[in-house]
Write an enzyme that holds these catalytic residues in place. Structure first.
Site, mmCIF file in Angstrom:
data_model
loop_
_atom_site.group_PDB
_atom_site.id
_atom_site.type_symbol
_atom_site.label_atom_id
_atom_site.label_comp_id
_atom_site.label_asym_id
_atom_site.label_seq_id
_atom_site.Cartn_x
_atom_site.Cartn_y
_atom_site.Cartn_z
ATOM 1 N N TRP A 233 0.800 -1.252 0.067
ATOM 2 C CA TRP A 233 0.026 0.046 0.099
ATOM 3 C C TRP A 233 0.839 1.186 -0.066
ATOM 4 O O TRP A 233 0.381 2.358 -0.158
ATOM 5 C CB TRP A 233 -1.053 0.224 1.177
ATOM 6 C CG TRP A 233 -0.151 -0.560 2.466
ATOM 7 C CD1 TRP A 233 -0.543 -1.654 3.027
ATOM 8 C CD2 TRP A 233 0.752 0.025 3.253
ATOM 9 N NE1 TRP A 233 0.316 -2.072 4.042
ATOM 10 C CE2 TRP A 233 0.990 -0.994 4.184
ATOM 11 C CE3 TRP A 233 1.584 1.201 3.184
ATOM 12 C CZ2 TRP A 233 2.083 -0.664 5.216
ATOM 13 C CZ3 TRP A 233 2.558 1.166 4.215
ATOM 14 C CH2 TRP A 233 2.691 0.430 5.082
ATOM 15 N N GLU A 498 3.617 -11.220 11.135
ATOM 16 C CA GLU A 498 3.511 -12.420 10.145
ATOM 17 C C GLU A 498 4.970 -13.607 10.163
ATOM 18 O O GLU A 498 4.968 -14.167 9.066
ATOM 19 C CB GLU A 498 2.915 -11.920 9.091
ATOM 20 C CG GLU A 498 1.754 -11.498 9.137
ATOM 21 C CD GLU A 498 0.893 -11.090 7.556
ATOM 22 O OE1 GLU A 498 1.660 -10.954 6.672
ATOM 23 O OE2 GLU A 498 -0.313 -11.029 7.623
ATOM 24 N N GLU A 595 -6.282 -9.210 11.786
ATOM 25 C CA GLU A 595 -6.244 -8.396 10.450
ATOM 26 C C GLU A 595 -7.148 -9.185 9.502
ATOM 27 O O GLU A 595 -7.247 -10.393 9.589
ATOM 28 C CB GLU A 595 -4.648 -8.672 9.753
ATOM 29 C CG GLU A 595 -3.755 -7.630 10.093
ATOM 30 C CD GLU A 595 -2.459 -7.822 9.273
ATOM 31 O OE1 GLU A 595 -2.539 -8.323 8.195
ATOM 32 O OE2 GLU A 595 -1.448 -7.560 9.895
HETATM 33 C C1 BMA Z 1 -1.153 -7.927 6.019
HETATM 34 C C2 BMA Z 1 -0.312 -7.117 6.595
HETATM 35 C C3 BMA Z 1 0.608 -5.988 5.886
HETATM 36 C C4 BMA Z 1 -0.264 -5.999 4.381
HETATM 37 C C5 BMA Z 1 -1.605 -6.681 4.355
HETATM 38 C C6 BMA Z 1 -2.164 -6.311 3.325
HETATM 39 O O1 BMA Z 1 -0.305 -9.197 5.726
HETATM 40 O O2 BMA Z 1 0.617 -7.374 7.726
HETATM 41 O O3 BMA Z 1 1.689 -6.728 5.341
HETATM 42 O O4 BMA Z 1 -0.066 -4.638 4.071
HETATM 43 O O5 BMA Z 1 -1.627 -7.860 4.925
HETATM 44 O O6 BMA Z 1 -1.897 -7.312 2.293
#
Ligand code: BMA
Length: 834
Positions: A233, A498, A595
């Site tokens: 991004w 991650e 996330e």
């Molecule tokens: C996750 C985040 C970022 C990334 C987002 C969108 O894995 O930790 O590394 O920008 O996904 O892909």
């Protein structure tokens, strides 16, 4: 939702809350007000420390700031200019008109040369005090970005290699009346490449980001904001500069470098206590004895301790028990209570040298990360208890607010964080690919009740563990924990983003036979170093090694679980761009969703500022260039296509605007569906899954003007998603969903008490806000109001209009007028898309 009103006619910048903080004060002749307390708990620990500024008082340290204008030159001397400190080369060049706005069109790649050059900052300064009067003089950098040689009067003081460290150089023997200081930077890109070349034994992936990111390679070999080498991004701007405060400090006898407070609730005594840690540099050759008095008037608590400071760097830890007969108001997250803090004074009266009086705010809150068996479900729970109460974590993920940190002001932070609180969020995760945020960020979070899940700055990569690297990381971790641990808003330390998943799911195609080496490195870095330091420095909050993780199950499996995405343990990250996002059955019924997200485009008014007419189509080179996620623009259209007709207008700009609007509608609707699913999964276990206690969508804010997962655009404008978030994070939420022809309706509540509700949709006009009355003759879905570049936000947006009339309030962030608003207003609903 509470919205602060603004005075009529007055400029309406974001309102800063009353700031807490430390005030220097003269102390001459004052004595400790209390008698020596009973046997004080006194620990004298010797700890290696990089130090942090204290407060001066009579006879105290002399501080001379080196902020301001420095000479800045590139490697071969062909570019010379003045550059502000704190600052970086890019902003200096831009400010002098030597380059355009780095965010304009394709400038991120056009200006790649800036990061590949080696720049030098230099200046002369007169020493403003009599050097002979001081036992020790230091040159202190709160932040150097990143690799540099530091010289004074042509003598090398040392080198820097970590933008997250604080560097203090002893210049007692080299300082003169007039001095020449130089910071000779080496390109971060060349340094990272060189470090990777030197690491001959085995490679440490990933080598380079995917080409779509147009970034630089080997970010994992340098302790620098990882996303500054590009992200999915964000642009690649590997800056060079002195990004934080720089100053000279001179002192005699001793100097306070860190001062921190952490609170504990002692269950056996049913009493709050405060741990106060002070780290000193003692330059006297003999120990210095003295008295420390801690006073919290509102809690009728005053205690005096006898202390002895040993020569060298070391800490004293004092434990203050809060008067049991005073009712302590705890600090609560947004939506759960007040964020009460108590003024506190700590006075150091020492037998030699000067006296110090520190003013701080003491907050009282406890945090537990509960991982225990759940009846009817295999695995363990994963939820937070704040002050003994289970709290559903609602919010998003925070990334750096700008590629150039010197542009991130207090107002920028306030606007973004207040917008998070206004959308009923109670938490944010400071993601590990960015920076440990500035003090003001955490001060604001303390004051508005935003809990912080704090990652250490490692993301989506494997990392080296050679001695130099580890030493640099160890200093970084000690410094950051000491700097940040007083903040009640921080509820968790987390080792990385991650990286457990990267090894477990073998993202980098590591041959099975080589796996052990990387596992060993992983455990060495996050467990044996980072975790060890965190546990020593801060016993007041939990630590996890990674996100996503299986928590205690990962620990059991040697810190790397087979599947860190297991829904029965820890937290999960989940992304799915191909399935229809309105279909809730695709989502994982996880313990904690840290996330998840979908992309959208920022509004036209935001894009317009960094583009030109030929860029204004969804398939232009510009639109492709700004998209850093492989296939991202197509994925959005595909997701839109599940439920909406794609724009067909023959007017290219109308088609572009319609498409932007639909990406925002889609994103808002997708994340609403997914978040509601997580919220209603809070109190149920279905087929062994559920008990979800957190929903942090990816991502809150943007680093520049580009398509991304953010709900707040660069500049702070609310996307439709943010308006939706205000509703789907509401404390009381009705959710309806259909499963095999049965309609289920859930009432989700974050409130502790039962509530009887009466709905009233009444708005009254105030002087400082603007009222929009909307009328429709037919049902209008996803009604979007947009006032272009006028800064501010609406009370609601992206709504379904079923009534003929709806009143919406606009809260401006800058002075505006009815005329200006009328001129800028565009209204779009699904029926307007052609
Ligand atoms: C996750 C985040 C970022 C990334 C987002 C969108 O894995 O930790 O590394 O920008 O996904 O892909």
């Amino acid at each position: 939702m509470a919205v602060r009103r603004r005075r009529r006619g007055a400029a309406a910048p974001p309102e800063p809350p009353a700031r807490s903080g430390r005030r220097p004060r003269r102390l001459s002749g004052r004595r400790a007000g209390a008698a020596m307390g009973r046997a004080p708990l006194l620990l004298l620990l010797l700890v290696a420390t990089a130090g942090r500024a204290g407060v001066s008082a009579a006879g105290g340290p002399e501080v001379h700031s080196l902020r301001g204008s420095w000479r800045l030159g590139n490697g071969n001397g062909s570019v010379v200019l003045r550059g502000e400190v704190p600052g970086c080369v890019h902003t200096a060049l831009h400010r002098r008109g030597l380059i355009q706005d780095p965010y304009y069109r394709f400038n991120d790649v056009m200006y790649r040369w800036i990061s590949l050059d080696n720049w030098t900052y230099s200046r002369t300064f007169k020493t403003p005090f009599d050097i002979r009067k001081w036992q020790k003089v230091n040159l202190v950098f709160e932040g150097v970005d990143t690799v540099a040689q530091i010289l004074i009067n042509n003598i090398t003081l040392g080198r820097t290699d970590n933008m997250f460290n604080r560097y203090s150089f002893d210049i007692t023997s080299v300082i003169k009346e007039v001095n020449f200081v130089e910071v000779r930077f080496l390109s971060a890109v060349s340094y990272a490449a060189e470090q990777s070349r030197c690491h001959k034994a085995y490679s440490i992936p990933p080598a380079c980001p995917p080409p779509v990111q147009k970034g630089e390679c080997h970010a994992n070999f340098i302790r620098k904001e990882q996303c500054s080498f590009s992200w999915d991004w964000g642009p690649s701007f590997p800056t060079q500069g002195i990004w934080k405060d720089v100053r000279i400090e001179a002192y005699n006898h001793y100097h306070l470098i860190y001062f921190s407070l952490t609170s504990f609730f002692v269950k056996s005594a049913q009493q709050w206590s405060l741990e106060i840690e002070s780290i000193f540099d003692v330059v006297s050759s003999k120990p210095i004895a003295g008295l420390v008095t801690v006073n919290i008037p509102k809690l009728q608590t005053q205690q005096t301790f006898g202390v002895k400071l040993q020569p060298g760097e070391g800490s004293i830890v004092l434990l203050v028990n809060i008067n049991k007969s005073s009712a302590v108001e705890a600090w609560w997250p947004n939506g759960h209570g007040k964020q009460t803090g108590y003024n506190m004074t700590t006075t150091f009266i020492m037998e030699a040298g000067y006296q110090i009086e520190k003013f701080s705010k003491a907050y009282f809150r406890t945090v537990e990360l509960v991982q225990e068996p759940i009846p009817g479900s295999p695995g363990l729970s994963f939820y937070f208890k704040i002050n003994g109460r289970p709290i559903f974590i609602k919010g998003s993920n925070w990334i750096p607010a700008d590629s150039f940190q010197d542009r991130v002001t207090y107002d920028t932070l306030w606007l973004l964080l207040k917008s998070a609180a206004d959308a009923n969020m109670n938490a944010l995760r400071v993601w590990g690919g960015g920076v440990y945020e500035q003090d003001e960020f955490y001060n604001i979070c303390d004051e508005i009740g935003i809990m912080i899940w704090q990652d250490f700055m490692f993301a989506c990569a494997l990392y080296p563990t050679d001695q130099n690297y580890l030493e640099s990381v160890r200093a970084e971790v000690s410094h950051q924990v000491r700097r940040l641990k007083s903040h009640p808003s921080i509820i968790l330390w987390s080792g990385n983003n991650e990286n457990e998943a990267a090894i477990a799911s073998n993202w980098f195609s590591i041959p099975y036979a080589d796996r052990e080496v990387y596992i060993k490195d992983y455990v060495l870095l996050y467990v044996k170093n980072i975790r060890e330091i965190v546990l020593t420095e801060d016993k007041s909050r939990p630590f996890i090694a990674s996100s996503p993780t299986n928590g205690l199950e990962s620990v059991k499996e040697g810190w790397l679980s087979q599947n860190p995405y297991d829904t029965h343990y820890g937290d999960t990250h989940f992304y799915d761009y191909s399935n229809d996002c309105w279909n809730w059955t695709v989502y994982p019924k996880t313990r904690f969703a840290s996330e998840y997200g979908f992309q959208s485009w920022p509004s036209f008014s935001t894009i317009e500022k960094v583009s030109s007419t030929e860029d204004w189509s969804y398939t232009s080179n510009f639109s492709l260039h700004r998209q850093h996620h492989e296939n991202g623009n197509d994925q959005m259209l595909q997701q839109i296509g599940h439920h909406f007709k794609l724009p067909q207008s023959t007017d290219p700009i109308k088609k572009f605007k319609d498409t932007i609007y639909l990406t925002q509608v889609m994103q808002a609707q997708c994340i609403k569906t997914e978040t509601e699913f997580y919220r209603f999964s809070q109190s149920e276990i279905i087929k062994g899954e559920g008990h979800t206690m957190g929903a942090l969508y990816w991502q809150l804010n943007d680093i520049w003007q580009a398509p991304s997962w953010a709900s707040l655009e660069y500049g702070g404008k609310w996307k439709l998603l943010h308006y939706f978030a205000q509703n789907f994070f509401a404390p009381l939420l009705p959710v309806a969903y259909e499963d095999k022809d049965v309609l289920y309706i859930y009432g989700v509540s974050d409130l502790q008490a039962e509530h009887k509700l009466t709905l009233r949709a009444s708005v009254s006009q105030r002087d400082d806000v603007y009222i929009f009355v909307l009328q429709t003759t037919a049902i209008a879905p996803f009604v979007s109001l947009d006032v272009g570049r006028i800064k501010g936000r609406f009370s609601d947006n992206g709504f379904l209009m079923t009534e003929k009339k709806k009143v919406v309030v606009f809260y401006p962030w800058e002075p505006t007028s009815v005329e200006e608003l009328e001129e800028s207003l565009t209204l779009t609903s699904l029926v307007d898309v052609v």
